[in-house]
Motif scaffolding. Structure first.
Motif, mmCIF file in Angstrom:
data_model
loop_
_atom_site.group_PDB
_atom_site.id
_atom_site.type_symbol
_atom_site.label_atom_id
_atom_site.label_comp_id
_atom_site.label_asym_id
_atom_site.label_seq_id
_atom_site.Cartn_x
_atom_site.Cartn_y
_atom_site.Cartn_z
ATOM 1 N N TYR A 96 -5.264 11.488 -3.726
ATOM 2 C CA TYR A 96 -3.952 10.899 -3.463
ATOM 3 C C TYR A 96 -3.873 9.500 -4.073
ATOM 4 O O TYR A 96 -4.889 8.841 -4.296
ATOM 5 C CB TYR A 96 -3.689 10.809 -1.956
ATOM 6 N N GLU A 97 -2.633 9.092 -4.338
ATOM 7 C CA GLU A 97 -2.409 7.758 -4.857
ATOM 8 C C GLU A 97 -2.628 6.716 -3.757
ATOM 9 O O GLU A 97 -2.364 6.981 -2.581
ATOM 10 C CB GLU A 97 -0.966 7.621 -5.396
ATOM 11 N N GLU A 98 -3.126 5.530 -4.152
ATOM 12 C CA GLU A 98 -3.254 4.442 -3.182
ATOM 13 C C GLU A 98 -1.870 4.015 -2.709
ATOM 14 O O GLU A 98 -0.957 3.842 -3.509
ATOM 15 C CB GLU A 98 -3.983 3.252 -3.804
ATOM 16 N N THR A 99 -1.706 3.866 -1.421
ATOM 17 C CA THR A 99 -0.413 3.548 -0.823
ATOM 18 C C THR A 99 -0.502 2.217 -0.089
ATOM 19 O O THR A 99 -1.448 1.986 0.675
ATOM 20 C CB THR A 99 0.027 4.645 0.150
ATOM 21 N N ARG A 100 0.496 1.362 -0.321
ATOM 22 C CA ARG A 100 0.555 0.064 0.361
ATOM 23 C C ARG A 100 1.793 0.013 1.244
ATOM 24 O O ARG A 100 2.876 0.417 0.830
ATOM 25 C CB ARG A 100 0.575 -1.079 -0.650
ATOM 26 N N VAL A 101 1.616 -0.506 2.470
ATOM 27 C CA VAL A 101 2.725 -0.660 3.409
ATOM 28 C C VAL A 101 2.686 -2.086 3.955
ATOM 29 O O VAL A 101 1.658 -2.528 4.476
ATOM 30 C CB VAL A 101 2.634 0.345 4.568
#
Length: 297
Positions: A96-101
């Motif tokens: 999965y792609e790295e996700t930032r929140v």
């Protein structure tokens, strides 16, 4: 006579109000400094499937790592006892792609629950297939959670204390004291064996182990029969790059004044499974000259 009674009653009620303790204000303000909480659930952006055992790391806005965790079987994660500030967290999961929140906690919003954090699957090219071995940073096994420090980007870390700050389920305060799920009743092992490194202060022992020597950290929450009954909260097993480790830490403090003098000396040395700790404290003073006068009215 009636007028005097009214004046006395007003004076008495004012006195009682002035002596009434403040039940809010200061206490509520202090209590809200570290009562922030962030929780949520990770799901596949396309299928909606829950992502179990994904790596979630929480940072301050200035890119300082606060702590890390992994999601449970249902993809849920949680960070508690947070200060009111601006944060962001990064999600990493194989395939999965790295996700930032980005998240902001303040006095009007101390709790944030993200029902579904959608994580996009990584792009797959059909024209060319390359196989890369991805070594996991976090592993969840039957009786323990493993943080593979050697597979993580740990540049800038000084000692084992910094490594434990990135380990799931653990929290480390500014003095280096370690807690597992809120309890300090922890047993420390080095390469699966007891070490006199931790015969004294665990915080001092951790500072003697260089960060680059830590290969992995095992957090054992359900010890099997091969471990004895020590460590009510669990066991932390530090796996090092070398079988024999050595470290040295010293602290010398002193102050001189006309009223109070304090001196201290801390020496800690460890090699292999042996360790020694030396401490010293001196404090002395002398009477002050002068005179005091008391008046009684």
């Amino acid at each position: 006579m009636k007028t005097n009674l009214i004046i006395f009653a007003l004076f008495l009620s004012g006195l009682l109000y002035a002596q009434r303790p403040n039940m809010g204000g200061f206490v509520g303000k202090n209590a809200s400094l570290h009562n922030g909480q962030i929780s949520g659930k990770l799901v596949d952006a396309k299928s909606g499937e829950e992502l179990a055992f994904a790596n979630v790391r929480l940072f301050r806005k200035n890119d300082i790592l606060m702590e890390g965790t992994i999601t449970d079987e249902k993809g849920a994660f949680q960070f508690t006892k947070l200060g009111l500030a601006d944060y962001y967290f990064l999600v990493n999961y194989i395939g999965y792609e790295e996700t930032r929140v980005d998240i902001s906690l303040n006095k009007n919003k101390t709790f944030v629950y993200l029902k579904k954090v959608k994580v996009e699957p990584g792009a797959v090219s059909l024209d060319e297939v390359s196989i890369n071995e991805d070594r996991p940073v976090y592993e969840s096994k039957m009786e323990k959670i493993v943080y593979n420090a050697e597979n993580d980007l740990n540049e800038g870390l000084d000692d084992a204390t910094d490594v434990l700050r990135k380990t799931p389920l653990l929290s480390v305060d500014l003095e280096g004291n370690v807690n597992l799920r809120g309890s300090s009743n922890i047993k420390f092992l080095v390469n699966g064996k007891e070490s006199t490194f931790f015969s004294g202060s665990a915080a001092d022992a951790l500072q003697m182990i260089p960060a680059e020597q830590v290969k992995s950290v095992e957090v054992i929450t359900s010890p099997t029969a091969k471990y004895d009954g020590e460590g009510g909260a669990g066991i932390i097993n530090i796996i090092t790059q070398q079988k024999q480790i050595s470290g040295f830490k010293s602290t010398i403090n002193g102050s001189v004044g006309t009223r109070v003098n304090k001196q201290s000396l801390d020496l800690n040395y460890g090699k292999g499974k042996f360790g020694i700790s030396v401490r010293g404290r001196v404090r002395y003073g002398w009477p002050l000259s002068g005179e005091q006068t008391y008046h009684r009215f």
